[in-house]
Write an enzyme that holds these catalytic residues in place. Structure first.
Site, PDB file in Angstrom:
ATOM      1  N   THR A 167       0.804  -1.230   0.000  1.00 59.07           N
ATOM      2  CA  THR A 167       0.000   0.000   0.000  1.00 59.07           C
ATOM      3  C   THR A 167       0.836   1.280   0.000  1.00 59.07           C
ATOM      4  O   THR A 167       1.926   1.324   0.592  1.00 59.07           O
ATOM      5  CB  THR A 167      -0.915   0.026   1.249  1.00 59.07           C
ATOM      6  N   GLU A 171       0.242   3.678   1.770  1.00 57.40           N
ATOM      7  CA  GLU A 171       0.364   4.160   3.160  1.00 57.40           C
ATOM      8  C   GLU A 171       1.786   3.973   3.675  1.00 57.40           C
ATOM      9  O   GLU A 171       2.217   4.657   4.602  1.00 57.40           O
ATOM     10  CB  GLU A 171      -0.616   3.432   4.075  1.00 57.40           C
ATOM     11  N   TYR A 215      -1.027   0.262  10.855  1.00 56.56           N
ATOM     12  CA  TYR A 215      -1.372  -0.436   9.613  1.00 56.56           C
ATOM     13  C   TYR A 215      -0.211  -0.363   8.623  1.00 56.56           C
ATOM     14  O   TYR A 215       0.223  -1.369   8.059  1.00 56.56           O
ATOM     15  CB  TYR A 215      -2.630   0.213   9.003  1.00 56.56           C
ATOM     16  N   LYS A 261       2.160  -3.368   7.150  1.00 54.88           N
ATOM     17  CA  LYS A 261       2.220  -3.608   5.703  1.00 54.88           C
ATOM     18  C   LYS A 261       3.652  -3.481   5.183  1.00 54.88           C
ATOM     19  O   LYS A 261       4.031  -4.138   4.201  1.00 54.88           O
ATOM     20  CB  LYS A 261       1.304  -2.614   4.970  1.00 54.88           C
ATOM     21  N   ARG A 275     -16.697  -0.269  -2.452  1.00 57.05           N
ATOM     22  CA  ARG A 275     -15.818   0.120  -1.356  1.00 57.05           C
ATOM     23  C   ARG A 275     -16.590   0.093  -0.035  1.00 57.05           C
ATOM     24  O   ARG A 275     -17.789   0.441  -0.006  1.00 57.05           O
ATOM     25  CB  ARG A 275     -15.339   1.559  -1.641  1.00 57.05           C
TER      26      ARG A 275
HETATM   27  O1  G4F Z   1     -10.464   6.602   2.862  1.00 60.17           O
HETATM   28  P1  G4F Z   1      -9.433   6.513   3.906  1.00 60.17           P
HETATM   29  O2  G4F Z   1      -9.865   5.916   5.198  1.00 60.17           O
HETATM   30  O3  G4F Z   1      -8.219   5.743   3.254  1.00 60.17           O
HETATM   31  P2  G4F Z   1      -6.665   5.631   3.657  1.00 60.17           P
HETATM   32  O4  G4F Z   1      -6.456   5.883   5.092  1.00 60.17           O
HETATM   33  O5  G4F Z   1      -5.896   6.477   2.699  1.00 60.17           O
HETATM   34  O6  G4F Z   1      -6.389   4.091   3.390  1.00 60.17           O
HETATM   35  C1  G4F Z   1      -6.893   3.398   2.261  1.00 60.17           C
HETATM   36  O7  G4F Z   1      -5.987   3.472   1.193  1.00 60.17           O
HETATM   37  C2  G4F Z   1      -4.731   2.848   1.429  1.00 60.17           C
HETATM   38  C3  G4F Z   1      -3.893   2.992   0.170  1.00 60.17           C
HETATM   39  O8  G4F Z   1      -3.136   4.169   0.275  1.00 60.17           O
HETATM   40  C4  G4F Z   1      -4.923   1.388   1.791  1.00 60.17           C
HETATM   41  F1  G4F Z   1      -3.742   0.817   2.076  1.00 60.17           F
HETATM   42  C5  G4F Z   1      -5.823   1.276   2.991  1.00 60.17           C
HETATM   43  O9  G4F Z   1      -6.072  -0.097   3.286  1.00 60.17           O
HETATM   44  C6  G4F Z   1      -7.132   1.953   2.655  1.00 60.17           C
HETATM   45  O10 G4F Z   1      -7.711   1.265   1.575  1.00 60.17           O
HETATM   46  O11 G4F Z   1      -8.854   7.952   4.236  1.00 60.17           O
HETATM   47  C7  G4F Z   1      -8.348   8.807   3.222  1.00 60.17           C
HETATM   48  C8  G4F Z   1      -8.086  10.188   3.806  1.00 60.17           C
HETATM   49  C9  G4F Z   1      -7.266  10.148   5.103  1.00 60.17           C
HETATM   50  O12 G4F Z   1      -6.297  11.152   5.050  1.00 60.17           O
HETATM   51  C10 G4F Z   1      -8.268  10.477   6.191  1.00 60.17           C
HETATM   52  O13 G4F Z   1      -7.733  11.144   7.332  1.00 60.17           O
HETATM   53  O14 G4F Z   1      -9.325  10.770   4.157  1.00 60.17           O
HETATM   54  C11 G4F Z   1      -9.192  11.381   5.418  1.00 60.17           C
HETATM   55  N1  G4F Z   1     -10.525  11.503   6.020  1.00 60.17           N
HETATM   56  C12 G4F Z   1     -11.128  12.687   6.337  1.00 60.17           C
HETATM   57  N2  G4F Z   1     -12.316  12.443   6.908  1.00 60.17           N
HETATM   58  C13 G4F Z   1     -11.333  10.496   6.400  1.00 60.17           C
HETATM   59  C14 G4F Z   1     -12.463  11.102   6.970  1.00 60.17           C
HETATM   60  N3  G4F Z   1     -11.193   9.158   6.301  1.00 60.17           N
HETATM   61  C15 G4F Z   1     -12.217   8.383   6.754  1.00 60.17           C
HETATM   62  N4  G4F Z   1     -12.105   7.049   6.615  1.00 60.17           N
HETATM   63  N5  G4F Z   1     -13.335   8.926   7.344  1.00 60.17           N
HETATM   64  C16 G4F Z   1     -13.511  10.291   7.480  1.00 60.17           C
HETATM   65  O15 G4F Z   1     -14.505  10.754   8.004  1.00 60.17           O
END
Ligand code: G4F
Length: 344
Positions: free
Chosen positions: A127, A129, A151, A155, A186
């Site tokens: 990933t 990440e 995480y 990874k 998703r």
């Molecule tokens: O959608 P996210 O939770 O994805 P994140 O953390 O980037 O991880 C995903 O992608 C990775 C690949 O780079 C995978 F390895 C991992 O398994 C997963 O599929 O968050 C994306 C961004 C973050 O910066 C987070 O802080 O969105 C920001 N965010 C802002 N508000 C939020 C929110 N994320 C989530 N989940 N929920 C919110 O309310």
């Protein structure tokens, strides 16, 4: 020629469904591994219309003997490890489980392949990440890693153990460093689907509550999951295992994702206020559509991700088909349809 057999772990997830569909189209025998739970969730496979075509087996990344039995039984041509505790936010609350499943779990699989089926070609779902506090822009295969969550740390171990088994035991083992990839399948805990599913419910009159989000300024390189599983398959068709970045080469903020998706639900957002007091107002109705909440901030954030797909494009001949705007549209329209049909 006899049918190729592929094992996919994490079959119930977004990528599991897309990859299984692709392999079935290519006439593979697909063995889908899932972890037993109180409720079995095969809705992604049902929605893709492939639930009946996959042989399901129970599998747990924490169980050495279970993994060994599955690999001994099928001795697959290809093994795709997509299973993981994949939500970054949860890893801060469950760091040990995440390390065990996402990190050591991969060594368990590789040990069994090495012992019982060394000709199996292995794919590890790595990933972006792992780049965390990015050391180079754009990120490529040679960019140093700087993980920012339990995480990502787990990874990173899994990535290096994959490289190590490739070099030590000559296994055909590949690590795909995939940047964020999304779709209508998703999980709703991730920010893209959380956004489209909530806005769809609002537009369909099913909720009045604003969408509560954390950091709106985080930047991600978002692609379409259906395009990315193609890259996974291509990696295992090469003469040797290797490491590849799979990305679009374009970065967008969470804020932009919300704005672009909202348009397809009939909203035009104007942002007011700052930090935790920021809100997104629909300019047509004056209604608050989005609220920022510190509940969704992370203890350490990955502020910016943007990947270079140059190696994957050159060596695998891979090219993404769907760009950012189209992705927002596909996801938003799919959730609007679900909401209007009572499925959200
Ligand atoms: O959608 P996210 O939770 O994805 P994140 O953390 O980037 O991880 C995903 O992608 C990775 C690949 O780079 C995978 F390895 C991992 O398994 C997963 O599929 O968050 C994306 C961004 C973050 O910066 C987070 O802080 O969105 C920001 N965010 C802002 N508000 C939020 C929110 N994320 C989530 N989940 N929920 C919110 O309310």
């Amino acid at each position: 020629m006899s049918k190729k057999t592929a094992i996919i772990t994490g079959i119930t997830g977004q990528d599991g469904g897309y990859l299984a569909k692709l392999l079935l189209e290519k006439k593979y025998r697909v063995i889908g591994c899932h972890r037993r739970g109180a409720t079995e969730i095969f809705s992604n496979l049902q929605n893709q219309g492939i639930a009946e075509d996959i042989e399901l087996v129970e599998f747990d990344l924490l169980e050495d003997s279970n993994i060994a039995r599955v690999i001994k039984k099928f001795r697959p041509d290809e093994f795709y490890n997509l299973a993981a505790q994949s939500f970054v936010g949860t890893s801060f609350e469950q760091p040990l489980y995440t390390a065990n499943a996402d990190g050591i779990g991969v060594t368990r699989i590789l040990e069994s392949i090495r012992e019982y089926s060394p000709d199996t070609r292995f794919y590890q779902a790595s990933t972006s990440e792992m780049y965390g506090m990015v050391q180079e822009i754009p990120q490529k295969e040679t960019t140093p890693f700087y993980p920012r969550s339990p995480y990502a740390a787990a990874k990173l171990y899994a990535h290096w153990i994959t490289v190590n088994y490739r070099e030590s035991y000559n296994l055909h083992a590949s690590s795909g460093i995939l940047f964020n990839h999304e779709s209508p399948f998703r999980g709703r805990e991730f920010v893209t689907r959380k956004t489209t599913s909530h806005l769809a419910r609002m537009a369909a009159g099913k909720t009045e509550k604003p969408l509560r989000l954390g950091n709106l300024n985080a930047k991600r390189d978002w692609g379409f999951a259906g395009d990315y599983v193609e890259a996974m398959w291509l990696m295992l068709q090469q003469p040797q295992g290797d490491t590849y970045v799979v990305a679009t080469g374009e970065t967008r903020t969470v804020r932009e994702f919300v704005e672009h998706s909202a348009v397809h639900a009939g909203y035009a957002i104007e942002w007011r206020g700052k930090d935790e007091n920021e809100v997104g107002i629909d300019t047509k109705t004056g209604k608050t559509i989005v609220e920022v909440s510190a509940d969704f901030y992370r203890p350490a954030e990955v502020d910016l991700l943007i990947g270079s797909p140059a190696k994957a494009e050159e060596k695998l001949g891979w090219k993404r088909k769907i760009g950012f705007s189209e992705l927002c549209e596909i996801m938003m329209k799919s959730d609007l349809e679900r909401a209007h049909n009572g499925l959200l």
